[in-house]
Enzyme design. Structure first.
Site, PDB file in Angstrom:
ATOM      1  N   ASP A 156       0.921  -1.115  -0.044  1.00 20.34           N
ATOM      2  CA  ASP A 156      -0.204   0.096  -0.064  1.00 20.34           C
ATOM      3  C   ASP A 156       0.647   1.305  -0.082  1.00 20.34           C
ATOM      4  O   ASP A 156       0.239   2.473  -0.038  1.00 20.34           O
ATOM      5  CB  ASP A 156      -0.958  -0.104   1.077  1.00 20.34           C
ATOM      6  CG  ASP A 156      -0.272  -0.157   2.627  1.00 20.34           C
ATOM      7  OD1 ASP A 156       1.122  -0.126   2.645  1.00 20.34           O
ATOM      8  OD2 ASP A 156      -0.962  -0.194   3.584  1.00 20.34           O
ATOM      9  N   GLY A 157       2.275   1.006   0.058  1.00 18.63           N
ATOM     10  CA  GLY A 157       2.992   2.374   0.107  1.00 18.63           C
ATOM     11  C   GLY A 157       2.993   3.123   1.399  1.00 18.63           C
ATOM     12  O   GLY A 157       3.561   4.242   1.382  1.00 18.63           O
ATOM     13  N   ARG A 214      13.595  10.812   6.259  1.00 18.65           N
ATOM     14  CA  ARG A 214      14.737  10.213   6.414  1.00 18.65           C
ATOM     15  C   ARG A 214      15.888  11.234   5.612  1.00 18.65           C
ATOM     16  O   ARG A 214      15.444  11.862   4.755  1.00 18.65           O
ATOM     17  CB  ARG A 214      14.912   8.885   6.142  1.00 18.65           C
ATOM     18  CG  ARG A 214      13.869   8.119   6.519  1.00 18.65           C
ATOM     19  CD  ARG A 214      14.325   6.581   6.212  1.00 18.65           C
ATOM     20  NE  ARG A 214      14.166   5.994   4.628  1.00 18.65           N
ATOM     21  CZ  ARG A 214      14.313   4.834   4.451  1.00 18.65           C
ATOM     22  NH1 ARG A 214      14.643   4.026   5.134  1.00 18.65           N
ATOM     23  NH2 ARG A 214      14.270   4.447   3.190  1.00 18.65           N
ATOM     24  N   ASP A 291      19.240  -5.392  -0.487  1.00 19.91           N
ATOM     25  CA  ASP A 291      18.404  -3.919  -0.777  1.00 19.91           C
ATOM     26  C   ASP A 291      18.661  -3.037   0.447  1.00 19.91           C
ATOM     27  O   ASP A 291      18.254  -1.929   0.286  1.00 19.91           O
ATOM     28  CB  ASP A 291      17.205  -4.240  -1.105  1.00 19.91           C
ATOM     29  CG  ASP A 291      16.526  -5.114  -0.578  1.00 19.91           C
ATOM     30  OD1 ASP A 291      17.012  -6.311  -0.310  1.00 19.91           O
ATOM     31  OD2 ASP A 291      15.356  -4.830   0.268  1.00 19.91           O
ATOM     32  N   ASN A 292      19.049  -3.827   1.541  1.00 17.96           N
ATOM     33  CA  ASN A 292      19.231  -2.964   2.890  1.00 17.96           C
ATOM     34  C   ASN A 292      20.565  -2.426   3.352  1.00 17.96           C
ATOM     35  O   ASN A 292      20.684  -2.423   4.516  1.00 17.96           O
ATOM     36  CB  ASN A 292      18.427  -3.458   3.920  1.00 17.96           C
ATOM     37  CG  ASN A 292      16.896  -3.719   3.838  1.00 17.96           C
ATOM     38  OD1 ASN A 292      16.260  -2.770   2.855  1.00 17.96           O
ATOM     39  ND2 ASN A 292      16.236  -4.606   4.456  1.00 17.96           N
ATOM     40  N   ASP A 301      17.491   1.583   6.732  1.00 14.30           N
ATOM     41  CA  ASP A 301      16.411   0.738   6.584  1.00 14.30           C
ATOM     42  C   ASP A 301      16.117   0.064   7.985  1.00 14.30           C
ATOM     43  O   ASP A 301      16.267  -1.072   8.212  1.00 14.30           O
ATOM     44  CB  ASP A 301      16.234  -0.263   5.549  1.00 14.30           C
ATOM     45  CG  ASP A 301      15.610   0.436   4.259  1.00 14.30           C
ATOM     46  OD1 ASP A 301      15.471   1.750   4.011  1.00 14.30           O
ATOM     47  OD2 ASP A 301      15.234  -0.462   3.507  1.00 14.30           O
TER      48      ASP A 301
END
Ligand code: AMP
Ligand code: MG
Length: 545
Positions: A156-157, A214, A291-292, A301
């Site tokens: 859902d973003g 962030r 990806d983190n 993250d």
């Protein structure tokens, strides 16, 4: 650069986020210099031959500022907003995009839990703009939870308040501990519910939503390179590498094959130092997927992370990882190296000599070992470790694990153990007394296990003939008194969900000085209370956020 800055308006006094003068310090170099997704639809889809997609944040019902980092505000030259529901909150929730901002979601892929996962990307994060801060440095302002993007896949973003508060609080705490990390400027409530099934057991519930702003020089991850290499988009791969080098490592000089190799060495070195720092403070990232992993070696993250309370190298806070324990505390150095190998594979079109990549990985091992020895010596209050100390170290690791011992308290209190001339004559209880608060179950037996080690340790310290005050000060600069204990973050969440910001404000203030005694806040340095041992959010965290 300095000349330009001197002439820029508003560097001296912080400006309101919406002050048009601030826009003179906006930049969008990522958007300007890198290949864009030609489509501009926020519909989830595979994106090709691009480093990012232009996106717009999706407005929320009722933005309200919940927390603000004065420290990051000062760095950026942005004043604390006057009104919690004013224009600044609207920008920080994604309801308003200021002139000069060109928001985008980055395209990246990644290896998740050891397997290639294909395209991931900023599914709920978007960079609003780059801001040249009061110190002349460029930093991205990135909203997390600001709506769907082409990378949202089925999600859902959005982000819930609990995970957003945890990211906000912990990234600031890590910075003040001296650990390289992304930072956070603000936490804004959206006034909208977000549905989450926290433990993936069919019990979905509405939770309050939030957006964190962030802040970091760059949010580029290993995965940004992996996705380009996976699709053999070599021109884009080279352009992204050149951009990162020119923007963040200008000292390496203009791009050339040997410069790529030096850059990889630097990524390996920074990653090693950051992971060594995690080990120092007892931080467990919890989802070290590629990806983190930050290309700048920052902690990035914050999801189901946790802090070691009882020392246990096998502990992972992430419920999804409970079986495999791939991302447990003790495996973090090895996993970081595994991730660097994935990055090496992605960069191999730019660095064709295998020996160059191998040298980078070897450098990771050396940097980590050196940092780790320096840190261990500081934690134990020794000037330097020698080969004879190996047994002492291994034994300590086993002892702390065998008897549930709070890692933070143990090392902090170790500085209080008497090591003067009289120490050899001290009764067992007197020698052990400073360490007792670190034991979770103190039936009198805990100390007996530790005593023979402690006596050898005291002898070892005495052989170095250090100045006791200097030694104690050095230990206290390395061993924090205050860390963002899992249950403390949960208390702050529970309070904030009831509209009470006092707990997070107090924590933020105390965690800004984690090495200072701050006796009036000693309750925040105590062992985890028993009620928190198995409570969700305190000992077990899911990826649902
Ligand atoms: P994480 O596990 O938080 O590092 O996220 C892994 C991937 O899932 C990233 O590509 C995120 O952008 C994406 N993601 C996580 N949560 C959501 C969400 N609620 N909506 C859209 N994408 C998400
Ligand atoms: Mg992530």
């Amino acid at each position: 650069m300095n000349d330009i800055l001197r002439n820029l308006p508003g560097i001296a006094a912080p400006l309101d986020l919406c002050d048009p003068l601030l826009a003179s310090r906006f930049d969008n170099s990522f958007v300007r210099e890198l290949p864009a997704d030609p489509l501009q639809r926020d519909v989830p889809r595979p994106v090709r031959k691009a480093c990012y997609s232009r996106v717009s944040p999706t407005p929320v019902a009722a933005p309200r500022l919940l927390a603000w980092s004065d420290d990051v505000g000062a760095l950026l030259g942005i004043a604390r907003p006057q009104a919690p529901d004013g224009a600044a909150a609207a920008v920080l929730a994604g309801n308003r995009v200021l002139p000069g901002m060109q928001p985008y979601a980055a395209r990246y892929g990644g290896h998740q839990f050891g397997h290639w996962a294909g395209q991931l990307g900023d599914g709920r994060a978007l960079t609003l703009v780059e801001l040249i801060g009061a110190d002349g440095r460029r930093r991205e302002l990135q909203l997390k939870g600001a709506g769907r993007t082409p990378y949202s896949r089925h999600a859902d973003g959005r982000a819930v308040l609990r995970s957003s508060l945890r990211e906000f609080l912990c990234s600031e705490a890590m910075h003040h501990l001296g650990v390289p990390t992304t930072r956070a400027l603000s936490l804004v409530a959206t006034g909208e519910p977000v549905e989450r099934d926290m433990f993936y057991d069919g019990n979905a519930q509405d939770e309050p939503g939030a957006v964190v702003c962030r802040v970091a020089p760059s949010f580029v991850r290993f995965g940004n390179f992996e996705i380009l290499a996976a699709h053999e988009e070599l021109d884009e791969l080279r352009r992204l590498a050149d951009y990162v080098i020119a923007t963040h490592h200008p000292e390496l000089g203009p791009p050339a094959p040997e410069v790529y190799a030096q850059w990889f060495d630097e990524i390996c070195r920074r990653t090693a130092l950051t992971v060594a720092e995690w080990m120092r403070v007892g931080f467990v990232h919890g989802v070290m997927n590629t990806d983190n992993m930050s290309i700048l070696g920052l902690t990035i993250d914050y999801g189901p992370y946790g802090w070691l309370e009882g020392y246990d190298p096998g502990w992972t806070p992430n419920t999804t990882d409970a079986q495999g324990r791939r991302y447990c505390y003790g495996r973090q150095p090895e996993i970081a190296q595994w991730n660097l190998l994935r990055l090496a594979a992605a960069l191999s079109p730019l660095i064709p000599a295998r020996s160059d990549l191998e040298a980078g990985i070897a450098g990771y091992g050396r940097s980590f070992a050196a940092a780790s020895r320096r840190i261990t010596a500081d934690k134990l209050g020794l000037l330097a470790l020698d080969a004879d100390d190996d047994a002492l170290l291994t034994e300590l690791d086993d002892l702390l694990h065998a008897v549930e011992t709070d890692m933070t308290l143990f090392y902090r209190r170790l500085a209080e153990v008497p090591t003067g001339r009289a120490a050899a004559q001290l009764a067992d209880d007197e020698l052990l007394a400073p360490l007792r608060p670190a034991f979770y179950v103190d039936d009198g037996d805990c100390g007996r296990h530790l005593l023979p080690w402690l006596r050898r340790y005291v002898d070892r310290v005495r052989r170095e003939r250090q100045d006791p005050a200097a030694r104690r000060a050095r230990m206290n600069r390395c061993n924090p008194k205050y860390v963002a204990r899992n249950y403390l973050a949960q208390l702050a969440i529970d309070a904030l969900e009831q509209g009470d910001a006092s707990v997070i404000e107090r924590l933020l203030a105390v965690l800004q000085r984690p090495y200072d005694e701050q006796p009036e806040h000693a309750d925040l340095a105590a062992r985890r209370p028993e009620w928190a041992r198995h409570k969700a959010g305190c000992s077990a965290l899911s990826c649902s956020s």
